[in-house]
Design a protein around this motif. Structure first.
Motif, mmCIF file in Angstrom:
data_model
loop_
_atom_site.group_PDB
_atom_site.id
_atom_site.type_symbol
_atom_site.label_atom_id
_atom_site.label_comp_id
_atom_site.label_asym_id
_atom_site.label_seq_id
_atom_site.Cartn_x
_atom_site.Cartn_y
_atom_site.Cartn_z
ATOM 1 N N GLN A 63 0.850 -1.194 0.000
ATOM 2 C CA GLN A 63 0.000 0.000 0.000
ATOM 3 C C GLN A 63 0.889 1.249 0.000
ATOM 4 N N PHE A 64 1.933 1.241 0.804
ATOM 5 C CA PHE A 64 2.807 2.400 0.961
ATOM 6 C C PHE A 64 3.565 2.718 -0.333
ATOM 7 N N PHE A 65 4.102 1.670 -0.987
ATOM 8 C CA PHE A 65 4.885 1.892 -2.210
ATOM 9 C C PHE A 65 4.036 1.744 -3.473
ATOM 10 N N ARG A 66 2.716 1.621 -3.315
ATOM 11 C CA ARG A 66 1.792 1.429 -4.437
ATOM 12 C C ARG A 66 2.341 0.359 -5.380
ATOM 13 N N SER A 67 2.567 -0.815 -4.788
ATOM 14 C CA SER A 67 3.242 -1.882 -5.523
ATOM 15 C C SER A 67 2.535 -3.208 -5.289
ATOM 16 N N ALA A 68 3.023 -4.253 -5.939
ATOM 17 C CA ALA A 68 2.461 -5.598 -5.773
ATOM 18 C C ALA A 68 3.607 -6.582 -5.580
ATOM 19 N N TYR A 69 4.552 -6.217 -4.654
ATOM 20 C CA TYR A 69 5.716 -7.074 -4.420
ATOM 21 C C TYR A 69 5.327 -8.384 -3.757
ATOM 22 N N GLY A 70 6.032 -9.428 -4.117
ATOM 23 C CA GLY A 70 5.983 -10.664 -3.349
ATOM 24 C C GLY A 70 6.966 -10.535 -2.192
ATOM 25 N N PRO A 71 7.011 -11.548 -1.306
ATOM 26 C CA PRO A 71 7.898 -11.467 -0.131
ATOM 27 C C PRO A 71 9.367 -11.229 -0.499
ATOM 28 N N ASP A 72 9.893 -11.934 -1.512
ATOM 29 C CA ASP A 72 11.324 -11.786 -1.849
ATOM 30 C C ASP A 72 11.646 -10.387 -2.362
ATOM 31 N N GLN A 73 10.757 -9.861 -3.222
ATOM 32 C CA GLN A 73 10.997 -8.515 -3.758
ATOM 33 C C GLN A 73 10.929 -7.473 -2.654
ATOM 34 N N ALA A 74 9.955 -7.630 -1.743
ATOM 35 C CA ALA A 74 9.812 -6.662 -0.655
ATOM 36 C C ALA A 74 11.036 -6.711 0.255
ATOM 37 N N ARG A 75 11.510 -7.913 0.538
ATOM 38 C CA ARG A 75 12.689 -8.082 1.383
ATOM 39 C C ARG A 75 13.909 -7.403 0.748
#
Ligand code: FAD
Ligand code: NA
Length: 384
Positions: free
Chosen positions: A104-116
């Motif tokens: 929500q904060f980065f207006r993104s759709a990251y999976g766990p690995d990308q977010a990490r």
């Protein structure tokens, strides 16, 4: 009287209950407040009939089987599961910071690995430099954007101090989850006492051998059960502030306190959830509790709702001590006070204030059960 308990919080109540039921002792509990139960106490707001927690929201949770069996003698628990949201710049985010918050904060759709990977990259901003204050430590843990949005100003409000002035040792980790799980606690058991904290705590003291005397301060020499009249005459469980017991002779320990502002709001639902945090400086309080949402299973029919704004600051001399600040000087004073306790005849220092330690309810109960066995039983020559 066989045993005097100073303070009717969960530590004192647990010792008193065990002493009365397991050893058949006559126990007197004194408390300076006008109710028993300490900070876990709750009462019913008369206009709405809604139970509110007088000293801030209390959520019961534990993974300790002994504690769970013990508390279930006095109350059953609802299936309440705690969740918290935070308002930041006019937008609501789920807490603790999780994959939902990050996307929500980065207006993104990251999976766990990308977010990490993103957080690791942002956290590398200091380039391996050792953090010298709270701000740098926060950035090194989760990167500047999330730290500034959700922790920096919230912490400034909690301490009423610029985070650049706070030491890096205040945080060792910041909670971030790389899943969408926003369940606040992860203990095996969680819930709220079915008919309220007040009735639970009163049942613990409801025994013919237990007498509760309210409105009585242990340091008030005009009261019959004050310190000089009792210590050395009768075994004492002391759950008030350890520095106060010794008249602050090594200096006062530092605490944070909270101010609570209770309001009856003219709407049946103020915020749609039990706890809303406010992480920005333009709102002076840290959070708002709305108590009807702690009990969705109850048929509250009031067209109004009970909310409580919470403000946080350093405690002054007359304030209620809530959270130990625990600076290096505090830890040194505490060691000195612990030495002084050695010389006290049959006085057990316990609980949050007596040990200068933050304790959740289940920890206060666990500690009382174990010290009942290791200290109180031997005082009375009873086997474990
Ligand atoms: P207390 O409950 O503080 O009881 C001490 C008692 O001693 C008080 O009643 C006081 O009036 C009395 N006393 C002090 N000095 C004297 C004196 N001189 N003479 C007579 N009486 C005296 N735990 C959880 O598990 N979940 C939560 O969500 C949670 N939320 C919390 C929120 C806040 C704001 C706070 C402060 C605590 C919270 N806790 C929570 C912790 C919980 O309140 C404690 O674990 C529990 O109160 C500990 O019990 P205690 O007996 O050690 O201390
Ligand atoms: Na709480």
């Amino acid at each position: 009287m066989d045993l005097l308990v100073v303070g009717s919080g969960l530590f004192g109540l647990t010792i008193a209950e065990r002493a009365a039921t397991q050893l058949g002792l006559k126990v007197t509990i004194i408390d300076r407040r006008d109710h028993l139960g300490g900070n876990a106490y709750s009462q019913v707001e008369p206009e709405t009939g809604i139970e509110y927690h007088r000293y801030g929201a209390h959520l019961f949770h534990t993974s300790n089987e002994v504690v769970w069996d013990y508390v279930n003698q006095f109350t059953s628990f609802t299936d309440y599961v705690h969740r918290v949201y935070t308002t930041h710049r006019g937008e609501v985010f789920p807490m603790p910071v999780n994959l939902g918050t990050i996307n929500q904060f980065f207006r993104s759709a990251y999976g766990p690995d990308q977010a990490r990977a993103l957080i690791a990259e942002q956290a590398a901003e200091l380039g391996g430099k050792e953090p010298t204050n709270f701000v740098e430590k926060g950035i090194s843990l989760i990167g500047r954007p999330l730290y500034e949005a959700f922790f920096m100003n919230y912490t400034a409000k909690q301490w009423q101090t610029d985070p650049a002035e706070l030491g890096p040792e205040i945080i060792s980790r910041l909670p971030v989850r790389f899943t969408y799980d926003n369940r606040y606690f992860s203990d095996k058991y969680e819930g709220l006492p079915t008919d309220g904290y007040g009735p639970w705590l009163e049942r613990m003291a409801d025994h013919p051998n237990i007498e509760v005397v309210l409105g009585t301060d242990f340091f008030d020499e005009s009261q019959p059960l004050h310190k000089a009249a009792t210590v050395g005459q009768v075994p004492v469980i002391f759950t008030g502030p350890i520095d106060r017991y010794f008249a602050d002779q090594l200096g006062a320990l530092s605490w944070r306190t909270l101010d609570f502002e209770l309001e009856v709001a003219a709407t049946p639902d103020f915020q749609g959830t039990p706890v809303m945090n406010y992480s920005d400086l333009d709102v002076p309080y840290t959070r708002i509790h709305e108590f009807r949402h702690f009990h969705p299973e109850r048929a509250y029919t009031s067209p109004k709702t009970v909310i409580m704004k919470e403000y946080s600051r350093f405690a002054g001399p007359g304030d209620e001590p809530y959270y130990p600040v625990n600076t290096a000087q505090d830890r040194e004073k505490l060691l000195g006070y612990r030495d002084l306790t050695e010389a006290e005849p049959q006085v057990l220092f316990g609980g949050r204030l007596g040990t200068y330690q933050y304790l959740d309810m289940h920890m206060a109960i666990a500690s009382a059960l174990s010290r009942f066995d290791s200290v109180v039983r031997p005082w009375f020559g009873a086997a474990n």
